[in-house]
Every structure is written in structure tokens, then in C-alpha cells.
Design a protein around this motif. Structure first.
Motif, PDB file in Angstrom:
ATOM      1  N   LYS A 129       0.806  -1.216   0.000  1.00 56.76           N
ATOM      2  CA  LYS A 129       0.000   0.000   0.000  1.00 56.76           C
ATOM      3  C   LYS A 129       0.843   1.273   0.000  1.00 56.76           C
ATOM      4  CE  LYS A 129      -2.976   1.224   3.359  1.00 56.76           C
ATOM      5  NZ  LYS A 129      -4.114   1.154   4.270  1.00 56.76           N
ATOM      6  N   GLU A 130       1.983   1.234   0.688  1.00 56.44           N
ATOM      7  CA  GLU A 130       2.803   2.455   0.843  1.00 56.44           C
ATOM      8  C   GLU A 130       3.692   2.728  -0.370  1.00 56.44           C
ATOM      9  OE1 GLU A 130       3.808  -0.403   2.935  1.00 56.44           O
ATOM     10  OE2 GLU A 130       1.820  -0.111   3.801  1.00 56.44           O
ATOM     11  N   ILE A 131       3.920   1.719  -1.209  1.00 55.48           N
ATOM     12  CA  ILE A 131       4.869   1.892  -2.313  1.00 55.48           C
ATOM     13  C   ILE A 131       4.139   1.751  -3.654  1.00 55.48           C
ATOM     14  CG2 ILE A 131       6.987   1.046  -3.394  1.00 55.48           C
ATOM     15  CD1 ILE A 131       7.820   0.036  -0.615  1.00 55.48           C
ATOM     16  N   PRO A 132       4.050   2.838  -4.434  1.00 61.76           N
ATOM     17  CA  PRO A 132       3.378   2.766  -5.736  1.00 61.76           C
ATOM     18  C   PRO A 132       4.108   1.821  -6.690  1.00 61.76           C
ATOM     19  CG  PRO A 132       3.804   5.045  -5.094  1.00 61.76           C
ATOM     20  CD  PRO A 132       4.559   4.166  -4.141  1.00 61.76           C
ATOM     21  N   ALA A 133       3.379   1.290  -7.645  1.00 64.06           N
ATOM     22  CA  ALA A 133       3.949   0.403  -8.663  1.00 64.06           C
ATOM     23  C   ALA A 133       3.412   0.819 -10.030  1.00 64.06           C
ATOM     24  CB  ALA A 133       3.602  -1.050  -8.340  1.00 64.06           C
TER      25      ALA A 133
END
Length: 195
Positions: A129-133
Motif C-alpha cells: 500500500k505504501e509503495i506505488p507500482a
């Protein structure tokens, strides 16, 4: 008789018809004449467009580096990729190929965004959730071993998922993993700009 097929190679499938150590191969998904083989390859952990044929002339034209042709990849990367990283990819980066440093040729790179309509992958990319992809598109005119993955890692944004979307004018379109379409010689040659 010359035959031409385009396939959507699924994730975790070898780009060949014979198995090594029990890994899944193209033979587990696609039934073609025995003299038909993949033109080039996609890594085991990559997916997307692959051409199968028994036409050695087409094979030569697509694999010989002298005949540069476009290959477009949709790449999901780990983290919010910066404009600086996109520019770095466009200009070429130094990657290791067989123990030697190699500078990739200039290419087209652009941000596609976070919500791209692509088939589900099994297993899916790990969600954090905290790291965009986000997804980017890379259009290359060369094909070194694991080049796209090495390029994005060098730019600081490792590849999470890699889909070859296009070879010259042949595109995946609405194809799903495991799909196969047969093309006529005329259509294959025209879309690959060989006539």
C-alpha cells in the motif's frame, strides 16, 4: 508450408517447447506443427507477445541485430519513477551483458500511470500500500539478455512485471495469456515491415 502464429506467453513459462527440470513450456499451452519454433524469446518470468513460425527467413530478419525493429514493453516498476529516471532510460544506461559493460541504445520511455488494463497474473505482483507500482512503456530497437529488467534496475526502479506488448506493428490487443492467433504470410510480413 510456412506458418505464422502470435501468442501471449504466460508468466513462468519457458519460450521453448522442451522442458527443463519440469518447468512449464510453450507445449503446455500451444499446439503447433513440430517444425514451428519461437522467434527469439521472452524470459521465464516475463510475459506477452511471442511469434512462432517455421519461416527461417522471417526468423533471421527478426533476430539479426542489423535489422533493428521496434519492440514495445509495458513494465511495472517498484516505486514512483521520476522524470529523471525516464530520461536516463531514454538516453541509454550502462548494463552488464555477459560480464561486460554495455550502454543501451537510445529508446522511447514514457509513464503510463498506475491503472493499466492488463490481464491478471497468477501469482499476482506483491501489493504494498505504501509503495506505488506504476507502469512505464519502453520501446527498444535491440534485445540483449534481460535488458529491460537491467535497465530499470540501473535507473533505480526494479521491474515487478514485464509484458511485451508489441513487435513492430503486431500487438497483443485484447489477447489473454495462453491465446494464439494464426496469421497469413502476407499479414505477418506486412505487420513486421518485411515487405
Amino acid at each position: 508450408m510456412k506458418r505464422y502464429f502470435i501468442i501471449y506467453k504466460p508468466y513462468l513459462v519457458l519460450s521453448q517447447f522442451t522442458s527443463q527440470q519440469g518447468q512449464q513450456t510453450l507445449a503446455d499451452f500451444f499446439h503447433v506443427p513440430k517444425d514451428v519454433y519461437a522467434v527469439g524469446r521472452l524470459d521465464y518470468d516475463s510475459e506477452g507477445l511471442l511469434i512462432l513460425t517455421n519461416d527461417s527467413a522471417l526468423n533471421h530478419r527478426l533476430l539479426n541485430p542489423a535489422f533493428e525493429h521496434e519492440r514495445a514493453y509495458w513494465v511495472q516498476v517498484d516505486g514512483t519513477i521520476t522524470e529523471q529516471a525516464i530520461q536516463q532510460l531514454q538516453q541509454g544506461v550502462e548494463i552488464n551483458i555477459d560480464g561486460k559493460m554495455y550502454k543501451t541504445k537510445p529508446c522511447t520511455a514514457r509513464l503510463l500511470g498506475n491503472d493499466l488494463s492488463v490481464p491478471e497474473r497468477n501469482p499476482p505482483v506483491r501489493f504494498r500500500k505504501e509503495i506505488p507500482a506504476p507502469w512505464i512503456e519502453l520501446i527498444l530497437r535491440e534485445g540483449k539478455n534481460r535488458q529491460v529488467r537491467k535497465m530499470t534496475a540501473k535507473a533505480g526502479f526494479p521491474t515487478l512485471r514485464l509484458i511485451r506488448q508489441r513487435i513492430v506493428h503486431i500487438e497483443l490487443g485484447t489477447m489473454q495469456p495462453g491465446d494464439m492467433i494464426e496469421l497469413s504470410k502476407k499479414t505477418a510480413y506486412k505487420k513486421l515491415e518485411l515487405i
